[in-house]
Design a protein around this motif. Sequence first.
Motif, PDB file in Angstrom:
ATOM      1  N   PHE A   1      70.169  59.798 -27.076  1.00  0.00           N
ATOM      2  CA  PHE A   1      70.015  59.754 -28.532  1.00  0.00           C
ATOM      3  C   PHE A   1      68.763  58.988 -28.921  1.00  0.00           C
ATOM      4  O   PHE A   1      68.237  58.183 -28.144  1.00  0.00           O
ATOM      5  N   SER A   2      68.277  59.287 -30.118  1.00  0.00           N
ATOM      6  CA  SER A   2      67.097  58.608 -30.648  1.00  0.00           C
ATOM      7  C   SER A   2      67.398  58.057 -32.026  1.00  0.00           C
ATOM      8  O   SER A   2      68.023  58.737 -32.840  1.00  0.00           O
ATOM      9  N   PHE A   3      66.925  56.832 -32.260  1.00  0.00           N
ATOM     10  CA  PHE A   3      67.015  56.232 -33.583  1.00  0.00           C
ATOM     11  C   PHE A   3      65.616  56.216 -34.187  1.00  0.00           C
ATOM     12  O   PHE A   3      64.665  55.753 -33.559  1.00  0.00           O
ATOM     13  N   HIS A   4      65.497  56.726 -35.423  1.00  0.00           N
ATOM     14  CA  HIS A   4      64.188  56.887 -36.059  1.00  0.00           C
ATOM     15  C   HIS A   4      63.920  55.878 -37.165  1.00  0.00           C
ATOM     16  O   HIS A   4      62.853  55.944 -37.787  1.00  0.00           O
ATOM     17  N   GLY A   5      64.874  54.998 -37.458  1.00  0.00           N
ATOM     18  CA  GLY A   5      64.693  54.115 -38.606  1.00  0.00           C
ATOM     19  C   GLY A   5      64.669  54.934 -39.879  1.00  0.00           C
ATOM     20  O   GLY A   5      65.519  55.807 -40.072  1.00  0.00           O
ATOM     21  N   TYR A   6      63.684  54.680 -40.735  1.00  0.00           N
ATOM     22  CA  TYR A   6      63.541  55.425 -41.992  1.00  0.00           C
ATOM     23  C   TYR A   6      62.651  56.650 -41.789  1.00  0.00           C
ATOM     24  O   TYR A   6      61.627  56.571 -41.107  1.00  0.00           O
ATOM     25  N   LEU A   7      63.021  57.758 -42.405  1.00  0.00           N
ATOM     26  CA  LEU A   7      62.160  58.947 -42.387  1.00  0.00           C
ATOM     27  C   LEU A   7      61.152  58.832 -43.544  1.00  0.00           C
ATOM     28  O   LEU A   7      61.276  57.962 -44.392  1.00  0.00           O
ATOM     29  N   PRO A   8      60.147  59.723 -43.581  1.00  0.00           N
ATOM     30  CA  PRO A   8      59.156  59.650 -44.661  1.00  0.00           C
ATOM     31  C   PRO A   8      59.821  59.721 -46.046  1.00  0.00           C
ATOM     32  O   PRO A   8      60.839  60.397 -46.213  1.00  0.00           O
ATOM     33  N   VAL A   9      59.221  59.039 -47.011  1.00  0.00           N
ATOM     34  CA  VAL A   9      59.809  58.931 -48.352  1.00  0.00           C
ATOM     35  C   VAL A   9      59.625  60.219 -49.164  1.00  0.00           C
ATOM     36  O   VAL A   9      60.524  60.646 -49.889  1.00  0.00           O
ATOM     37  N   LYS A  10      58.441  60.842 -49.049  1.00  0.00           N
ATOM     38  CA  LYS A  10      58.179  62.045 -49.864  1.00  0.00           C
ATOM     39  C   LYS A  10      58.973  63.243 -49.323  1.00  0.00           C
ATOM     40  O   LYS A  10      58.974  63.511 -48.118  1.00  0.00           O
ATOM     41  N   ALA A  11      59.596  63.960 -50.248  1.00  0.00           N
ATOM     42  CA  ALA A  11      60.511  65.047 -49.866  1.00  0.00           C
ATOM     43  C   ALA A  11      59.887  66.064 -48.897  1.00  0.00           C
ATOM     44  O   ALA A  11      60.504  66.391 -47.882  1.00  0.00           O
ATOM     45  N   PRO A  12      58.657  66.588 -49.165  1.00  0.00           N
ATOM     46  CA  PRO A  12      58.115  67.597 -48.231  1.00  0.00           C
ATOM     47  C   PRO A  12      57.919  67.024 -46.819  1.00  0.00           C
ATOM     48  O   PRO A  12      58.216  67.695 -45.831  1.00  0.00           O
ATOM     49  N   ASP A  13      57.460  65.761 -46.730  1.00  0.00           N
ATOM     50  CA  ASP A  13      57.255  65.132 -45.416  1.00  0.00           C
ATOM     51  C   ASP A  13      58.588  64.895 -44.721  1.00  0.00           C
ATOM     52  O   ASP A  13      58.717  65.033 -43.498  1.00  0.00           O
ATOM     53  N   ARG A  14      59.578  64.506 -45.536  1.00  0.00           N
ATOM     54  CA  ARG A  14      60.907  64.229 -44.986  1.00  0.00           C
ATOM     55  C   ARG A  14      61.520  65.519 -44.428  1.00  0.00           C
ATOM     56  O   ARG A  14      62.039  65.541 -43.311  1.00  0.00           O
ATOM     57  N   ILE A  15      61.386  66.588 -45.193  1.00  0.00           N
ATOM     58  CA  ILE A  15      61.942  67.879 -44.751  1.00  0.00           C
ATOM     59  C   ILE A  15      61.239  68.351 -43.479  1.00  0.00           C
ATOM     60  O   ILE A  15      61.873  68.850 -42.550  1.00  0.00           O
ATOM     61  N   LYS A  16      59.930  68.134 -43.423  1.00  0.00           N
ATOM     62  CA  LYS A  16      59.172  68.509 -42.223  1.00  0.00           C
ATOM     63  C   LYS A  16      59.686  67.725 -41.005  1.00  0.00           C
ATOM     64  O   LYS A  16      59.888  68.281 -39.917  1.00  0.00           O
ATOM     65  N   LYS A  17      59.916  66.425 -41.198  1.00  0.00           N
ATOM     66  CA  LYS A  17      60.400  65.578 -40.105  1.00  0.00           C
ATOM     67  C   LYS A  17      61.800  66.015 -39.666  1.00  0.00           C
ATOM     68  O   LYS A  17      62.104  66.083 -38.467  1.00  0.00           O
ATOM     69  N   ILE A  18      62.672  66.335 -40.636  1.00  0.00           N
ATOM     70  CA  ILE A  18      64.028  66.774 -40.295  1.00  0.00           C
ATOM     71  C   ILE A  18      63.973  68.082 -39.505  1.00  0.00           C
ATOM     72  O   ILE A  18      64.732  68.279 -38.562  1.00  0.00           O
ATOM     73  N   ARG A  19      63.034  68.962 -39.867  1.00  0.00           N
ATOM     74  CA  ARG A  19      62.904  70.233 -39.122  1.00  0.00           C
ATOM     75  C   ARG A  19      62.451  69.975 -37.689  1.00  0.00           C
ATOM     76  O   ARG A  19      62.920  70.630 -36.754  1.00  0.00           O
ATOM     77  N   GLU A  20      61.530  69.012 -37.509  1.00  0.00           N
ATOM     78  CA  GLU A  20      61.109  68.619 -36.147  1.00  0.00           C
ATOM     79  C   GLU A  20      62.309  68.123 -35.352  1.00  0.00           C
ATOM     80  O   GLU A  20      62.491  68.459 -34.190  1.00  0.00           O
ATOM     81  N   ILE A  21      63.100  67.270 -36.015  1.00  0.00           N
ATOM     82  CA  ILE A  21      64.282  66.699 -35.371  1.00  0.00           C
ATOM     83  C   ILE A  21      65.246  67.815 -34.974  1.00  0.00           C
ATOM     84  O   ILE A  21      65.769  67.840 -33.859  1.00  0.00           O
ATOM     85  N   GLU A  22      65.472  68.774 -35.872  1.00  0.00           N
ATOM     86  CA  GLU A  22      66.399  69.868 -35.566  1.00  0.00           C
ATOM     87  C   GLU A  22      65.889  70.707 -34.394  1.00  0.00           C
ATOM     88  O   GLU A  22      66.667  71.095 -33.522  1.00  0.00           O
ATOM     89  N   ARG A  23      64.586  70.980 -34.369  1.00  0.00           N
ATOM     90  CA  ARG A  23      64.035  71.738 -33.228  1.00  0.00           C
ATOM     91  C   ARG A  23      64.330  70.996 -31.934  1.00  0.00           C
ATOM     92  O   ARG A  23      64.718  71.601 -30.932  1.00  0.00           O
ATOM     93  N   ASP A  24      64.144  69.679 -31.939  1.00  0.00           N
ATOM     94  CA  ASP A  24      64.391  68.919 -30.715  1.00  0.00           C
ATOM     95  C   ASP A  24      65.860  68.931 -30.319  1.00  0.00           C
ATOM     96  O   ASP A  24      66.195  69.119 -29.157  1.00  0.00           O
ATOM     97  N   LEU A  25      66.747  68.737 -31.259  1.00  0.00           N
ATOM     98  CA  LEU A  25      68.169  68.670 -30.881  1.00  0.00           C
ATOM     99  C   LEU A  25      68.686  70.022 -30.405  1.00  0.00           C
ATOM    100  O   LEU A  25      69.540  70.097 -29.514  1.00  0.00           O
ATOM    101  N   LEU A  26      68.150  71.121 -30.991  1.00  0.00           N
ATOM    102  CA  LEU A  26      68.582  72.447 -30.529  1.00  0.00           C
ATOM    103  C   LEU A  26      68.115  72.686 -29.098  1.00  0.00           C
ATOM    104  O   LEU A  26      68.821  73.279 -28.295  1.00  0.00           O
ATOM    105  N   LYS A  27      66.909  72.169 -28.775  1.00  0.00           N
ATOM    106  CA  LYS A  27      66.334  72.380 -27.442  1.00  0.00           C
ATOM    107  C   LYS A  27      66.983  71.452 -26.409  1.00  0.00           C
ATOM    108  O   LYS A  27      67.315  71.872 -25.301  1.00  0.00           O
ATOM    109  N   THR A  28      67.155  70.162 -26.763  1.00  0.00           N
ATOM    110  CA  THR A  28      67.525  69.159 -25.759  1.00  0.00           C
ATOM    111  C   THR A  28      68.989  68.711 -25.838  1.00  0.00           C
ATOM    112  O   THR A  28      69.505  68.144 -24.878  1.00  0.00           O
ATOM    113  N   GLY A  29      69.639  68.903 -26.989  1.00  0.00           N
ATOM    114  CA  GLY A  29      71.006  68.389 -27.137  1.00  0.00           C
ATOM    115  C   GLY A  29      71.075  66.904 -27.476  1.00  0.00           C
ATOM    116  O   GLY A  29      72.161  66.343 -27.554  1.00  0.00           O
TER     117      GLY A  29
END
Lengths: 237, 237
Positions: free
Chosen positions: A141-169
């Motif tokens: 597991f990974s802990f990221h602390g706070y994600l970016p504050v601005k909505a578009p950046d936050r959504i981009k980061k969440i999509r990165e996170i989802e790509r990783d979890l789908l690939k690695t579990g």
Amino acid sequence: MSSKTGSIFLIPSTLGDTPPERVLPAYNFQLIQQLDVFIVEELRTARRFLRKCGYEKDFETTTFHILNEHTAENDVFAFLEQVRAGMDTGLLSEAGCPAVADPGSLVVKLAHESGIRVVPLSGPSSIIMALMGSGFNGQNFSFHGYLPVKAPDRIKKIREIERDLLKTGHTHIFIEAPYRNNHMIESILMACGNDTLLCVASNISLSDESIITAPIGRWKKMNFQPGKKPTVFLLSR
Amino acid sequence: MSSKTGSIFLIPSTLGDTPPERVLPAYNFQLIQQLDVFIVEELRTARRFLRKCGYEKDFETTTFHILNEHTAENDVFAFLEQVRAGMDTGLLSEAGCPAVADPGSLVVKLAHESGIRVVPLSGPSSIIMALMGSGFNGQNFSFHGYLPVKAPDRIKKIREIERDLLKTGHTHIFIEAPYRNNHMIESILMACGNDTLLCVASNISLSDESIITAPIGRWKKMNFQPGKKPTVFLLSR
């Protein structure tokens, strides 16, 4: 001045207004009693916490060093002088485990550089308790602390996170400033696929603790708002 | 059969042969007393742990479900029948926090799918306590569980980890089977640059606890061997 170097004890606090015996071992209370020096983020809450833990000494004779994000590294280094002179010192967090998601890790880093013994005590970690309660993979597991504050950046980061979890579990864990919790849920529902699993863990160890795990598809139908409770978010496949 | 669904309490254990009051809150002992059903990895150590926590009930009247890596998902699902019928149930780990690096997370996952309330209790986590004691970045970290067993694969993985920490500043945490600890140190010293920071945290919360942070260059001169003590390894920049 003693010839023996002191130690730094890393003393977890409660995660909110809950009795200390709910989440802290008796050993911590015994140890606190013996200390005359504390490094704390905020004087008032630190004193209140110590009294709740049964600390009986007169605060007039207790030394408090204030450590926050504005404290200069040189000042933190100066806090360690007393430890080197033999004074055992307690490092307190405002909530949960010190030196995890707060300025305390600088104290620990400088202590190691000075050959000072560092002793972590057991106590509540909202990160680990949320992970336990999520039912997600606790082996990676990974802990990221706070994600970016601005909505578009936050959504981009969440999509990165989802790509990783789908690939690695791997399980991914993050937090948000409580007043932005509802926005965080919105962004997660916008960013993630319906089968991705989301756990929202609020007010952990408090009387209104809520830990809910469900697929995004189900969350979309719930219209859930965590409000301003301290909340940990976890994503998994 | 009660009309009320039971809850699953996630009950941390000690990290070794230390008094429970050293690392566990009084609340956990009170809660354990009320339970008649436990899901455990190993019957003998679970019973010994419960007695050390002051559990007074006759084990003849207590139900123990055995959960290990061989337990089928269907059997785990059957454990939840009693919870659905109203029996509060405790989930125990062999050491530290259940459902983090053990089979317990399957219980929690199925509980969520069945709408059963899951309640994590506070207790020692060697991962979080090692992170607290390391002095490393606690705002961004990853736990990898066990790294590959074969030396070349392990060294390759450690090099990947080092590339990431140099780039991102994340802390990376991993563990090893105790009898391979010395090999793990060897591999880390072989893989990493002299400025990369390594923390080796052994026997956390026990009387011979040892937490040492230093740059790889200094570790190379120490000829340190953690031996077979349970150990957490952390890398940072």
